[in-house]
Design a protein around this motif. Structure first.
Motif, short mmCIF file in Angstrom:
data_model
loop_
_atom_site.label_atom_id
_atom_site.label_comp_id
_atom_site.label_asym_id
_atom_site.label_seq_id
_atom_site.Cartn_x
_atom_site.Cartn_y
_atom_site.Cartn_z
N TRP A 9 6.74 5.47 118.43
CA TRP A 9 7.95 5.74 116.49
C TRP A 9 9.24 6.79 117.34
O TRP A 9 10.17 6.13 117.22
CB TRP A 9 7.25 6.74 115.94
CG TRP A 9 8.16 6.26 114.54
CD1 TRP A 9 8.47 6.41 113.15
CD2 TRP A 9 8.98 8.07 114.47
NE1 TRP A 9 9.42 6.29 112.93
CE2 TRP A 9 10.27 7.48 112.68
CE3 TRP A 9 8.84 9.05 115.22
CZ2 TRP A 9 10.40 8.55 112.42
CZ3 TRP A 9 9.70 10.16 114.46
CH2 TRP A 9 11.10 9.57 113.38
N LEU A 10 8.92 7.96 118.25
CA LEU A 10 10.31 8.08 118.58
C LEU A 10 10.92 7.07 119.62
O LEU A 10 12.26 7.54 119.29
CB LEU A 10 9.55 9.51 119.60
CG LEU A 10 9.34 11.08 118.11
CD1 LEU A 10 8.49 11.93 119.73
CD2 LEU A 10 10.08 11.10 117.94
N ARG A 11 10.40 6.89 120.27
CA ARG A 11 10.55 5.67 121.13
C ARG A 11 11.65 4.82 120.64
O ARG A 11 13.08 4.57 120.98
CB ARG A 11 9.93 5.44 122.17
CG ARG A 11 9.93 4.05 123.38
CD ARG A 11 9.27 3.65 124.65
NE ARG A 11 8.28 3.33 123.88
CZ ARG A 11 7.37 2.72 123.88
NH1 ARG A 11 6.49 3.72 124.96
NH2 ARG A 11 5.88 2.65 123.34
N ALA A 12 10.95 4.23 119.61
CA ALA A 12 12.04 3.25 118.70
C ALA A 12 13.18 4.18 118.50
O ALA A 12 13.74 3.47 118.18
CB ALA A 12 10.97 2.78 117.36
N GLN A 13 13.06 4.83 117.62
CA GLN A 13 14.88 5.77 117.45
C GLN A 13 15.52 5.42 118.39
O GLN A 13 16.03 5.50 117.84
CB GLN A 13 13.65 7.12 116.75
CG GLN A 13 12.99 7.41 115.78
CD GLN A 13 13.32 6.43 114.76
OE1 GLN A 13 14.43 6.17 113.88
NE2 GLN A 13 11.80 5.57 114.44
N PHE A 14 14.71 6.31 119.69
CA PHE A 14 15.46 6.13 120.73
C PHE A 14 16.19 5.12 121.51
O PHE A 14 17.05 5.36 121.46
CB PHE A 14 15.12 7.16 121.46
CG PHE A 14 15.38 8.27 121.41
CD1 PHE A 14 16.27 9.26 121.88
CD2 PHE A 14 14.06 9.31 121.69
CE1 PHE A 14 16.05 11.02 121.32
CE2 PHE A 14 14.31 10.66 121.85
CZ PHE A 14 14.84 11.64 121.57
N GLU A 15 15.56 4.03 121.32
CA GLU A 15 16.23 3.15 121.44
C GLU A 15 16.99 2.40 120.30
O GLU A 15 18.44 1.55 121.13
CB GLU A 15 15.20 1.68 121.45
CG GLU A 15 13.95 1.72 122.83
CD GLU A 15 13.20 0.92 122.71
OE1 GLU A 15 12.96 0.29 121.26
OE2 GLU A 15 12.15 1.08 123.31
#
Lengths: 200, 200
Positions: free
Chosen positions: B133-139
DNA sequence: GAAGCGCTAGGACGCCTGTCCTAGTTGCAG
DNA sequence: CTGCAACTAGGACAGGCGTCCTAGCGCTTC
């Protein structure tokens, strides 16, 4: 009563120290310690009155070895900056164990907290050893006002890295996180104010 | 078989969920769960075949509630930056419990690692939920290349803060550490390159 | 009313735990 | 050589654990 490293008492403490780390305090039975040392189960009570007393001795041993390690770093490293970096690198030096079992200090402290065990403050004292030592390094670097804050940040870094290293079994992540903290130290130690351009 | 929140099965999972967090998985006995729910001890085996099966259901419940929470954040927060900050603030929102028992995800994962428990990967999956989920936000923030690295760093922050908050029972430290990460995010989100003058 | 099923209470079981006891061995001091 | 203290082995103990069994309750459906 000789307290040398080869005594039965010392062997018990050594074995318990390792087992408490690997399997946890509660999950470590007298039988397991006895088997490791190679002595009889009932024989413990000549050296320790209870399991809690073994725990006390183990924590005492950890305090002592931690003090020795920090003193060694004080002796070997040329300055406070190198000493902090030496601490930061510990999560790599002990990488294999940390991947398997986490940080010995953090995991024991948390387990004792959940058990409501009276020896919890004693376990926290190991953290305090690192905290005080790190603070002293930052003070020596002229960052007296925020020294404790910085010490806690470095300590928090080590706990975060250890926990995720254990969860994900990822050594490369630890390396990146260590590099990130080194870069952060670069900024912090440049002046006490961060400078632009550092890729942390 | 109704799966509603009021069913005995759901009550068992709820009570076990809390107790596994507060006292640890191994230290939580069937008797303790039974007493909390108010049912007979032998009655468990109509709902679960073993303690491990209860653990499985507890982790499944945590996965589900975590997914629900993240979906709620996706809905409520205006953008990915606010979402990441919402995650960061979780160590303050749950500050009281974290001070007493640490992070539920990190401590369970580590305990299962030390026990050599087969459900360990299932517990790590909760971490993976946050990580993905965090990775998706940074992407979404245009940091695709380093998105996973940044996600892991934010995760590591939360674990470090939680562990030390638990060890030292210090709420102010958590606040400072959260502020520090907010500042780090400010730099990171400015351009992908840090800017000067931010007091992190 | 009868039958069947979901669910429950309460206890029995075998195992392992930390603790404790006692008899026996070793080794040093007089 | 004797005596005493340090140490050890092995088992007994009470209690707690996860697991399993069985008798019985209450509800629904013919």
């Amino acid at each position: 009563m000789a307290e040398g490293a080869g005594t039965t008492r010392a062997q018990i403490v050594d074995a318990a120290n390792r087992l408490f780390y690997v399997k946890g305090f509660e999950h470590t039975s007298f039988a397991a310690i006895a088997e490791t040392v190679g002595i009889s189960r009932g024989n413990f009570y000549h050296h320790f009155k209870s399991k809690d007393e073994i725990l006390g001795a183990v924590i005492e041993a950890r305090l002592q070895s931690t003090r020795a390690m920090l003193a060694e770093w004080d002796r070997d490293e040329p300055g406070p900056a190198e000493r902090v970096r030496r601490f930061v690198e510990i999560v790599i030096a002990n990488g294999a164990d940390i991947q398997d079992f986490g940080c010995p200090v953090g995991t024991l402290t948390n387990e004792l907290a959940k058990l409501g065990h009276p020896a919890r403050p004693q376990a926290v004292a190991v953290f305090d050893l690192f905290r005080t030592w790190l603070r002293a390094q930052f003070e020596e670097l002229g960052l007296a006002v925020e020294a404790d804050d910085l010490a806690m940040h470095v300590l928090a870094f080590s706990q975060g890295a250890a926990t995720l290293s254990n969860a994900f079994h990822d050594g490369e992540f630890v390396r990146r996180e260590v590099d990130r903290l080194h870069a952060w130290l670069d900024e912090r130690l440049a002046h006490g104010r961060p400078i632009a351009g550092s890729a942390h």
